[in-house]
Design an enzyme around this catalytic site. Structure first.
Site, PDB file in Angstrom:
ATOM      1  N   GLY A   1      11.402  -6.243 -43.487  1.00 51.83           N
ATOM      2  CA  GLY A   1      12.468  -5.579 -44.227  1.00 51.83           C
ATOM      3  C   GLY A   1      12.199  -5.225 -45.679  1.00 51.83           C
ATOM      4  O   GLY A   1      12.827  -4.328 -46.225  1.00 51.83           O
TER       5      GLY A   1
ATOM      6  N   LYS B   1      24.561 -10.788 -49.788  1.00 48.22           N
ATOM      7  CA  LYS B   1      25.908 -10.796 -49.207  1.00 48.22           C
ATOM      8  C   LYS B   1      26.736 -11.870 -49.884  1.00 48.22           C
ATOM      9  O   LYS B   1      26.298 -13.022 -49.976  1.00 48.22           O
ATOM     10  CB  LYS B   1      25.830 -11.060 -47.712  1.00 48.22           C
ATOM     11  CG  LYS B   1      25.323  -9.870 -46.940  1.00 48.22           C
ATOM     12  CD  LYS B   1      25.479 -10.084 -45.458  1.00 48.22           C
ATOM     13  CE  LYS B   1      25.056  -8.851 -44.716  1.00 48.22           C
ATOM     14  NZ  LYS B   1      25.037  -9.056 -43.259  1.00 48.22           N
TER      15      LYS B   1
ATOM     16  N   THR C   1      16.745 -18.284 -44.222  1.00 51.56           N
ATOM     17  CA  THR C   1      15.362 -17.786 -44.251  1.00 51.56           C
ATOM     18  C   THR C   1      14.692 -18.181 -45.562  1.00 51.56           C
ATOM     19  O   THR C   1      13.602 -18.759 -45.559  1.00 51.56           O
ATOM     20  CB  THR C   1      15.355 -16.239 -44.118  1.00 51.56           C
ATOM     21  OG1 THR C   1      16.133 -15.882 -42.991  1.00 51.56           O
ATOM     22  CG2 THR C   1      13.947 -15.715 -43.957  1.00 51.56           C
ATOM     23  N   LEU C   2      15.351 -17.890 -46.671  1.00 54.10           N
ATOM     24  CA  LEU C   2      14.718 -18.154 -47.966  1.00 54.10           C
ATOM     25  C   LEU C   2      14.574 -19.646 -48.242  1.00 54.10           C
ATOM     26  O   LEU C   2      13.564 -20.072 -48.799  1.00 54.10           O
ATOM     27  CB  LEU C   2      15.507 -17.483 -49.090  1.00 54.10           C
ATOM     28  CG  LEU C   2      15.114 -16.043 -49.359  1.00 54.10           C
ATOM     29  CD1 LEU C   2      16.011 -15.435 -50.428  1.00 54.10           C
ATOM     30  CD2 LEU C   2      13.654 -15.938 -49.794  1.00 54.10           C
TER      31      LEU C   2
ATOM     32  N   ASP D   1      21.584 -13.530 -46.710  1.00 53.94           N
ATOM     33  CA  ASP D   1      22.813 -13.652 -45.933  1.00 53.94           C
ATOM     34  C   ASP D   1      23.257 -15.117 -45.957  1.00 53.94           C
ATOM     35  O   ASP D   1      23.997 -15.520 -46.855  1.00 53.94           O
ATOM     36  CB  ASP D   1      22.550 -13.129 -44.514  1.00 53.94           C
ATOM     37  CG  ASP D   1      23.803 -13.076 -43.675  1.00 53.94           C
ATOM     38  OD1 ASP D   1      24.887 -13.365 -44.198  1.00 53.94           O
ATOM     39  OD2 ASP D   1      23.708 -12.748 -42.478  1.00 53.94           O
TER      40      ASP D   1
ATOM     41  N   ASP E   1      14.412  -8.714 -48.385  1.00 54.56           N
ATOM     42  CA  ASP E   1      15.338  -7.587 -48.254  1.00 54.56           C
ATOM     43  C   ASP E   1      16.788  -7.987 -48.508  1.00 54.56           C
ATOM     44  O   ASP E   1      17.476  -7.392 -49.332  1.00 54.56           O
ATOM     45  CB  ASP E   1      15.200  -6.918 -46.869  1.00 54.56           C
ATOM     46  CG  ASP E   1      15.248  -7.918 -45.713  1.00 54.56           C
ATOM     47  OD1 ASP E   1      15.523  -9.118 -45.944  1.00 54.56           O
ATOM     48  OD2 ASP E   1      15.009  -7.497 -44.570  1.00 54.56           O
TER      49      ASP E   1
ATOM     50  N   ASP F   1      16.808  -3.143 -40.575  1.00 51.61           N
ATOM     51  CA  ASP F   1      16.867  -2.530 -39.236  1.00 51.61           C
ATOM     52  C   ASP F   1      18.009  -3.049 -38.382  1.00 51.61           C
ATOM     53  O   ASP F   1      18.626  -4.083 -38.685  1.00 51.61           O
ATOM     54  CB  ASP F   1      15.567  -2.812 -38.481  1.00 51.61           C
ATOM     55  CG  ASP F   1      15.504  -4.261 -37.998  1.00 51.61           C
ATOM     56  OD1 ASP F   1      15.779  -5.166 -38.811  1.00 51.61           O
ATOM     57  OD2 ASP F   1      15.219  -4.492 -36.809  1.00 51.61           O
TER      58      ASP F   1
ATOM     59  N   GLY G   1      21.065 -17.586 -46.300  1.00 52.40           N
ATOM     60  CA  GLY G   1      20.096 -18.284 -47.144  1.00 52.40           C
ATOM     61  C   GLY G   1      19.113 -19.132 -46.359  1.00 52.40           C
ATOM     62  O   GLY G   1      18.188 -19.721 -46.917  1.00 52.40           O
TER      63      GLY G   1
ATOM     64  N   ARG H   1      15.191   1.660 -40.390  1.00 53.32           N
ATOM     65  CA  ARG H   1      14.526   1.157 -41.602  1.00 53.32           C
ATOM     66  C   ARG H   1      14.204   2.279 -42.581  1.00 53.32           C
ATOM     67  O   ARG H   1      14.140   2.081 -43.787  1.00 53.32           O
ATOM     68  CB  ARG H   1      13.212   0.458 -41.243  1.00 53.32           C
ATOM     69  CG  ARG H   1      13.368  -0.834 -40.485  1.00 53.32           C
ATOM     70  CD  ARG H   1      12.022  -1.550 -40.441  1.00 53.32           C
ATOM     71  NE  ARG H   1      11.962  -2.576 -39.423  1.00 53.32           N
ATOM     72  CZ  ARG H   1      12.378  -3.830 -39.572  1.00 53.32           C
ATOM     73  NH1 ARG H   1      12.908  -4.201 -40.705  1.00 53.32           N
ATOM     74  NH2 ARG H   1      12.277  -4.704 -38.597  1.00 53.32           N
TER      75      ARG H   1
END
Ligand code: 5GP
Length: 170
Positions: free
Chosen positions: A41, A127, A103-104, A99, A96, A155, A101, A161
């Protein structure tokens, strides 16, 4: 599912990326930085950002998955890891969208265990009002609502994308 509304125009996004690049140019003017793009992303943000950077920079990539369709699976998987040693290096993660958090926060744990000199985060879209793991995002793009968005690298099942703007899918 269709893109039914433009949420942020291509022009506004370009202005914001330029602003963020200016900040990065200032913050890293005396130091090397590795920009770590999170695939897939972030690729358009990275490309636009790169063209405006004037610092000593290299680019690396990781690929992480947490979503299927428009729902979080709640699991983060490293699909492609770094192939360099980041010990003692400045890392700037480019993601990207923020949301939940999940993933990060998982990624940060992995990166910090590898003893970099610093780790900062740039997130193009954030978000608000969601159940989030608190993370300090130094370089923030746009704060948006809870809708599922596509475009500018984001995506829906691999599509949309390429859109130069951010759109809402419904
Ligand atoms: P988090 O782990 O913060 O919940 O989610 C981050 C990841 O979920 C992003 O990297 C992105 O891949 C995906 N994601 C979250 N919200 C959206 C959205 O509105 N649209 C798209 N296309 N992906 C999203």
């Amino acid at each position: 599912m269709k893109v039914t509304r433009e949420l942020i125009s291509a022009e506004k996004i370009q202005d914001k990326i330029q602003e963020l690049a200016d900040l990065i140019n200032k913050d890293y003017q005396n130091d090397e930085v590795i920009i770590l793009g999170i695939l897939k992303g972030s690729f358009i943000t990275l490309s636009d950002l790169a063209k405006n950077l004037k610092v000593d920079v290299t680019f690396e990539f990781m690929s992480i998955s947490s979503y299927e369709g428009s729902e979080s699976t709640g699991q983060v998987k490293i699909e492609k890891d770094l192939d360099i040693d980041i010990t003692g290096k400045n890392i700037l993660v480019v993601e990207d969208i923020f949301d939940t958090g999940l993933t990060l926060s998982s990624l940060l744990e992995v990166l910090k265990s590898r003893n970099p000199k610093s780790v900062e985060i740039l997130c193009t879209f954030i978000k608000e009002d969601k159940q989030q793991i608190p993370i300090d995002i130094k370089y923030k793009g746009f704060t948006i609502g809870p809708e599922f968005v596509v475009g500018y690298g984001l995506d829906y099942n691999g599509k949309y994308r390429e859109l130069p703007y951010l759109g809402v899918l419904s």
